[in-house]
Write a protein that holds these residues in place. Structure first.
Motif, PDB file in Angstrom:
ATOM      1  N   VAL A  51       0.850  -1.179   0.000  1.00  0.00           N
ATOM      2  CA  VAL A  51       0.000   0.000   0.000  1.00  0.00           C
ATOM      3  C   VAL A  51       0.886   1.228   0.000  1.00  0.00           C
ATOM      4  O   VAL A  51       1.828   1.332   0.780  1.00  0.00           O
ATOM      5  CB  VAL A  51      -0.946   0.043   1.229  1.00  0.00           C
ATOM      6  CG1 VAL A  51      -1.616   1.413   1.364  1.00  0.00           C
ATOM      7  CG2 VAL A  51      -1.998  -1.047   1.124  1.00  0.00           C
ATOM      8  N   ARG A  52       0.597   2.144  -0.930  1.00  0.00           N
ATOM      9  CA  ARG A  52       1.208   3.479  -0.911  1.00  0.00           C
ATOM     10  C   ARG A  52       0.182   4.373  -0.243  1.00  0.00           C
ATOM     11  O   ARG A  52      -0.921   4.551  -0.751  1.00  0.00           O
ATOM     12  CB  ARG A  52       1.510   3.944  -2.336  1.00  0.00           C
ATOM     13  CG  ARG A  52       1.811   5.435  -2.512  1.00  0.00           C
ATOM     14  CD  ARG A  52       2.991   5.943  -1.700  1.00  0.00           C
ATOM     15  NE  ARG A  52       4.272   5.551  -2.210  1.00  0.00           N
ATOM     16  CZ  ARG A  52       5.014   6.251  -3.064  1.00  0.00           C
ATOM     17  NH1 ARG A  52       4.585   7.401  -3.522  1.00  0.00           N
ATOM     18  NH2 ARG A  52       6.175   5.798  -3.452  1.00  0.00           N
ATOM     19  N   LEU A  53       0.529   4.899   0.922  1.00  0.00           N
ATOM     20  CA  LEU A  53      -0.358   5.774   1.668  1.00  0.00           C
ATOM     21  C   LEU A  53       0.191   7.193   1.573  1.00  0.00           C
ATOM     22  O   LEU A  53       1.193   7.518   2.195  1.00  0.00           O
ATOM     23  CB  LEU A  53      -0.449   5.325   3.129  1.00  0.00           C
ATOM     24  CG  LEU A  53      -1.356   6.151   4.035  1.00  0.00           C
ATOM     25  CD1 LEU A  53      -2.799   6.094   3.549  1.00  0.00           C
ATOM     26  CD2 LEU A  53      -1.256   5.656   5.464  1.00  0.00           C
ATOM     27  N   THR A  54      -0.449   8.012   0.750  1.00  0.00           N
ATOM     28  CA  THR A  54      -0.025   9.400   0.589  1.00  0.00           C
ATOM     29  C   THR A  54      -0.745  10.235   1.636  1.00  0.00           C
ATOM     30  O   THR A  54      -1.974  10.215   1.714  1.00  0.00           O
ATOM     31  CB  THR A  54      -0.334   9.903  -0.830  1.00  0.00           C
ATOM     32  OG1 THR A  54       0.248   8.997  -1.775  1.00  0.00           O
ATOM     33  CG2 THR A  54       0.229  11.302  -1.047  1.00  0.00           C
ATOM     34  N   VAL A  55       0.032  10.943   2.450  1.00  0.00           N
ATOM     35  CA  VAL A  55      -0.505  11.742   3.543  1.00  0.00           C
ATOM     36  C   VAL A  55      -0.362  13.211   3.175  1.00  0.00           C
ATOM     37  O   VAL A  55       0.737  13.683   2.877  1.00  0.00           O
ATOM     38  CB  VAL A  55       0.236  11.463   4.865  1.00  0.00           C
ATOM     39  CG1 VAL A  55      -0.393  12.232   6.011  1.00  0.00           C
ATOM     40  CG2 VAL A  55       0.293   9.967   5.160  1.00  0.00           C
ATOM     41  N   ASP A 106       6.586  16.657  12.643  1.00  0.00           N
ATOM     42  CA  ASP A 106       6.126  17.954  12.147  1.00  0.00           C
ATOM     43  C   ASP A 106       6.077  17.969  10.616  1.00  0.00           C
ATOM     44  O   ASP A 106       6.512  18.921   9.972  1.00  0.00           O
ATOM     45  CB  ASP A 106       7.013  19.089  12.682  1.00  0.00           C
ATOM     46  CG  ASP A 106       6.332  20.442  12.579  1.00  0.00           C
ATOM     47  OD1 ASP A 106       5.084  20.491  12.516  1.00  0.00           O
ATOM     48  OD2 ASP A 106       7.052  21.469  12.541  1.00  0.00           O
ATOM     49  N   LEU A 107       5.520  16.909  10.048  1.00  0.00           N
ATOM     50  CA  LEU A 107       5.384  16.785   8.598  1.00  0.00           C
ATOM     51  C   LEU A 107       3.941  17.034   8.187  1.00  0.00           C
ATOM     52  O   LEU A 107       3.008  16.656   8.893  1.00  0.00           O
ATOM     53  CB  LEU A 107       5.782  15.378   8.134  1.00  0.00           C
ATOM     54  CG  LEU A 107       7.237  14.980   8.285  1.00  0.00           C
ATOM     55  CD1 LEU A 107       7.411  13.510   7.897  1.00  0.00           C
ATOM     56  CD2 LEU A 107       8.126  15.862   7.426  1.00  0.00           C
ATOM     57  N   ARG A 108       3.745  17.639   7.035  1.00  0.00           N
ATOM     58  CA  ARG A 108       2.414  17.840   6.462  1.00  0.00           C
ATOM     59  C   ARG A 108       2.214  16.998   5.201  1.00  0.00           C
ATOM     60  O   ARG A 108       1.118  16.947   4.657  1.00  0.00           O
ATOM     61  CB  ARG A 108       2.180  19.319   6.133  1.00  0.00           C
ATOM     62  CG  ARG A 108       2.272  20.258   7.326  1.00  0.00           C
ATOM     63  CD  ARG A 108       1.295  19.951   8.444  1.00  0.00           C
ATOM     64  NE  ARG A 108      -0.086  20.102   8.002  1.00  0.00           N
ATOM     65  CZ  ARG A 108      -1.126  19.538   8.614  1.00  0.00           C
ATOM     66  NH1 ARG A 108      -0.956  18.792   9.670  1.00  0.00           N
ATOM     67  NH2 ARG A 108      -2.347  19.727   8.149  1.00  0.00           N
ATOM     68  N   PHE A 109       3.294  16.362   4.721  1.00  0.00           N
ATOM     69  CA  PHE A 109       3.200  15.509   3.537  1.00  0.00           C
ATOM     70  C   PHE A 109       4.188  14.357   3.683  1.00  0.00           C
ATOM     71  O   PHE A 109       5.305  14.545   4.154  1.00  0.00           O
ATOM     72  CB  PHE A 109       3.542  16.277   2.260  1.00  0.00           C
ATOM     73  CG  PHE A 109       3.573  15.383   1.048  1.00  0.00           C
ATOM     74  CD1 PHE A 109       2.413  15.133   0.337  1.00  0.00           C
ATOM     75  CD2 PHE A 109       4.743  14.751   0.658  1.00  0.00           C
ATOM     76  CE1 PHE A 109       2.421  14.279  -0.758  1.00  0.00           C
ATOM     77  CE2 PHE A 109       4.766  13.901  -0.441  1.00  0.00           C
ATOM     78  CZ  PHE A 109       3.607  13.668  -1.140  1.00  0.00           C
TER      79      PHE A 109
END
Length: 157
Positions: A51-55, A106-109
């Motif tokens: 699974v590629r989970l793009t956040v 502290d990541l948004r992506f």
């Protein structure tokens, strides 16, 4: 522009890609040359698919990646032509863990990679803060670009 001297040497660089491969006991007998770059060794995990989970901010876009060849089963990047994709649902326990991980760093992506075992267990491999996403959007229809635009404009999820 800096002109090369007559005595200087021309350096030619060649890009090489090394895909994941299984290491045998025999491979570990002679590790000469391994010190030229970094390596990550991990135990093999049997998989039904990945699974590629793009956040993107608080939004999660999960896509199953199904390998159609032996090479892609070991490392799907080695045989894109054999892959099929399908949007999927992220289990709530995984979603909570990923959100805590993103908050702690502290990541948004990020583009997170998981193996899903034949028993349905999600096993975390890595998260890439600069991971590619466009190809998975085109393959699945997941609205990742729109979510990125919303995130950049401060539009709530």
């Amino acid at each position: 522009m800096i002109a090369p001297r007559a005595s200087s040497r021309l350096l030619i660089y060649q890009l090489k890609t090394v895909y994941t491969h299984r290491v045998t006991e025999a491979d570990l007998d002679d590790l000469r040359g391994i010190d030229t770059t970094t390596h990550l060794f991990q135990a093999w995990v049997d998989k039904a698919h990945e699974v590629r989970l793009t956040v993107v901010g608080d939004r999660l876009f999960a896509a199953e990646v199904h390998a159609g060849s032996a090479a892609a089963h070991t490392d799907w990047r080695s045989d894109y032509a054999s892959l099929t994709y399908r949007p999927t649902i992220t289990p709530e326990s995984i979603a909570e863990g990923v959100r805590r991980y993103m908050s702690a760093l502290d990541l948004r992506f990020a583009a997170a990679e998981f193996i899903v075992t034949p028993d349905g267990e999600w096993v975390f491999l890595e998260a890439n803060a600069c991971g590619q996403w466009d190809w998975i959007e085109h393959a699945t229809g997941l609205p990742i670009a729109s979510a990125i635009a919303d995130e950049l404009r401060g539009v709530p999820a």
